[in-house]
Design a protein around this motif. Structure first.
Motif, mmCIF file in Angstrom:
data_model
loop_
_atom_site.group_PDB
_atom_site.id
_atom_site.type_symbol
_atom_site.label_atom_id
_atom_site.label_comp_id
_atom_site.label_asym_id
_atom_site.label_seq_id
_atom_site.Cartn_x
_atom_site.Cartn_y
_atom_site.Cartn_z
ATOM 1 N N TRP A 205 -43.047 -81.543 -25.865
ATOM 2 C CA TRP A 205 -44.008 -80.896 -25.793
ATOM 3 C C TRP A 205 -44.714 -81.080 -24.303
ATOM 4 O O TRP A 205 -44.193 -82.075 -23.581
ATOM 5 N N ASP A 206 -45.128 -79.909 -23.433
ATOM 6 C CA ASP A 206 -45.517 -79.949 -22.254
ATOM 7 C C ASP A 206 -46.551 -81.161 -22.297
ATOM 8 O O ASP A 206 -47.317 -80.944 -23.091
ATOM 9 N N THR A 209 -50.302 -79.364 -21.567
ATOM 10 C CA THR A 209 -51.012 -78.205 -22.358
ATOM 11 C C THR A 209 -50.458 -78.553 -24.078
ATOM 12 O O THR A 209 -51.134 -78.007 -24.779
ATOM 13 N N LYS A 210 -49.451 -79.526 -23.988
ATOM 14 C CA LYS A 210 -48.964 -80.015 -25.352
ATOM 15 C C LYS A 210 -48.276 -78.672 -26.135
ATOM 16 O O LYS A 210 -47.936 -78.713 -27.416
ATOM 17 N N GLU A 211 -47.739 -77.654 -25.253
ATOM 18 C CA GLU A 211 -47.025 -76.312 -25.844
ATOM 19 C C GLU A 211 -45.901 -76.937 -26.425
ATOM 20 O O GLU A 211 -45.188 -77.813 -25.818
ATOM 21 N N LYS A 212 -45.412 -76.569 -27.402
ATOM 22 C CA LYS A 212 -44.104 -76.702 -28.212
ATOM 23 C C LYS A 212 -43.072 -75.998 -27.364
ATOM 24 O O LYS A 212 -43.266 -74.700 -27.356
ATOM 25 N N LEU A 213 -41.900 -76.578 -27.013
ATOM 26 C CA LEU A 213 -40.873 -75.931 -26.199
ATOM 27 C C LEU A 213 -39.472 -76.297 -26.946
ATOM 28 O O LEU A 213 -38.578 -76.859 -26.434
ATOM 29 N N ARG A 217 -40.905 -73.492 -32.299
ATOM 30 C CA ARG A 217 -41.174 -72.175 -32.280
ATOM 31 C C ARG A 217 -40.459 -71.190 -33.320
ATOM 32 O O ARG A 217 -41.420 -70.121 -33.556
ATOM 33 N N LEU A 222 -43.895 -69.142 -33.866
ATOM 34 C CA LEU A 222 -44.676 -69.225 -32.676
ATOM 35 C C LEU A 222 -44.324 -68.191 -31.698
ATOM 36 O O LEU A 222 -45.006 -67.734 -30.783
ATOM 37 N N ALA A 228 -38.756 -70.766 -24.479
ATOM 38 C CA ALA A 228 -38.853 -72.156 -24.432
ATOM 39 C C ALA A 228 -37.649 -72.845 -24.237
ATOM 40 O O ALA A 228 -37.650 -74.005 -23.310
#
Ligand code: UDP
Length: 238
Positions: A205-206, A209-213, A217, A222, A228
């Motif tokens: 996770w970033d 931002t907690k964006e899933k990479l 996804r 996503l 990612a």
């Protein structure tokens, strides 16, 4: 090192394994295929195999530098890795820092909660059974390993890998949420880290931002799966 790709000996979900002229070495080819939920969901992402080969190469090299013994020998093509032949131990060693995925579903721990200590779990590698969670006694009864000491060694290496990778990815502004390791036994009886370490087998996770990479996804539809994986490689190389 020169290695000639001979006949295919195994095809898994993420890789094909080929024999070489050397009995002790195999070539692992990283595939573009994506699977989730015990292969009930299938897909493909062009270029993912190359990205995963590059990512896994960097991580195996980092781990070797830090004293973790792996099956990695050399990367010999954009999606081809020369590896030592090992007998795979049928246990998936899952290491967790933050609760998500099956842990939250099984135990109701809040999604995204940091665990008070690193959790190491064993799952029995058996597609027909859906890779069930097992304890040490199950692992011995199933003859996954010969002794409790071998299980302790898997836990110890799992924690060491976590220490090295968590710190490394933290510097890249990424949270190493959890990951899965596989181990093998070489011809001398030594336990080596095997398989791959990629966004297929880890959650990243970033930090901001907690964006899933990672493969979530794909699991969760996503979008931007390849982007990612590219981002993970870019940060590893930065
Ligand atoms: N994992 C994996 N292969 C598996 C199961 C899990 O690589 O067959 C990885 C997964 O990507 C995650 C970690 O292991 O990084 C923990 O997965 P979890 O048990 O939460 O299962 P999931 O939510 O994927 O069903």
């Amino acid at each position: 090192m020169q290695a000639t790709q001979k006949e295919m000996m195994y095809e898994g979900k993420g890789k094909k394994l080929y024999k070489t002229e050397d009995n002790g070495l195999i070539i692992s080819q990283f595939k573009d295929d994506l699977t989730a939920f015990n292969a009930e969901k299938k897909g493909s992402e062009q270029g993912k195999g190359i990205l995963n080969c590059k990512i896994s190469t960097e991580i195996f090299k980092l781990l070797e530098k830090n004293g973790v013994k792996t099956h990695y020998v050399e990367t010999i093509g954009e999606d081809l890795m020369l590896c030592k032949l090992v007998q795979i131990i049928p246990i998936e060693v899952v290491v967790r820092n933050v609760a998500t995925g099956s842990l939250t579903k099984r135990l109701g721990i809040k999604e995204g909660e940091s665990l008070p200590f690193t959790l190491v779990e064993f799952y029995y590698k058996d597609d027909a059974l859906g890779d069930p969670l097992i304890n040490d006694e199950h692992a011995l009864i199933l003859k996954c390993v010969q002794s409790i000491e071998a299980l302790d060694e898997l836990r110890k290496i799992g924690r060491k890998v976590n220490e090295v990778l968590r710190e490394f990815f933290d510097k890249k502004n990424l949270i190493l949420v959890d990951f899965k390791l596989e181990f093998g036994v070489d011809s001398t009886g030594a336990i080596l880290l095997a398989d791959e370490i990629t966004p297929d087998s880890c959650r990243f996770w970033d930090k901001n931002t907690k964006e899933k990479l990672d493969k979530d996804r794909f699991r969760q539809d996503l979008g931007n799966v390849k982007m990612a994986y590219e981002e993970i490689l870019k940060r590893i190389l930065s």
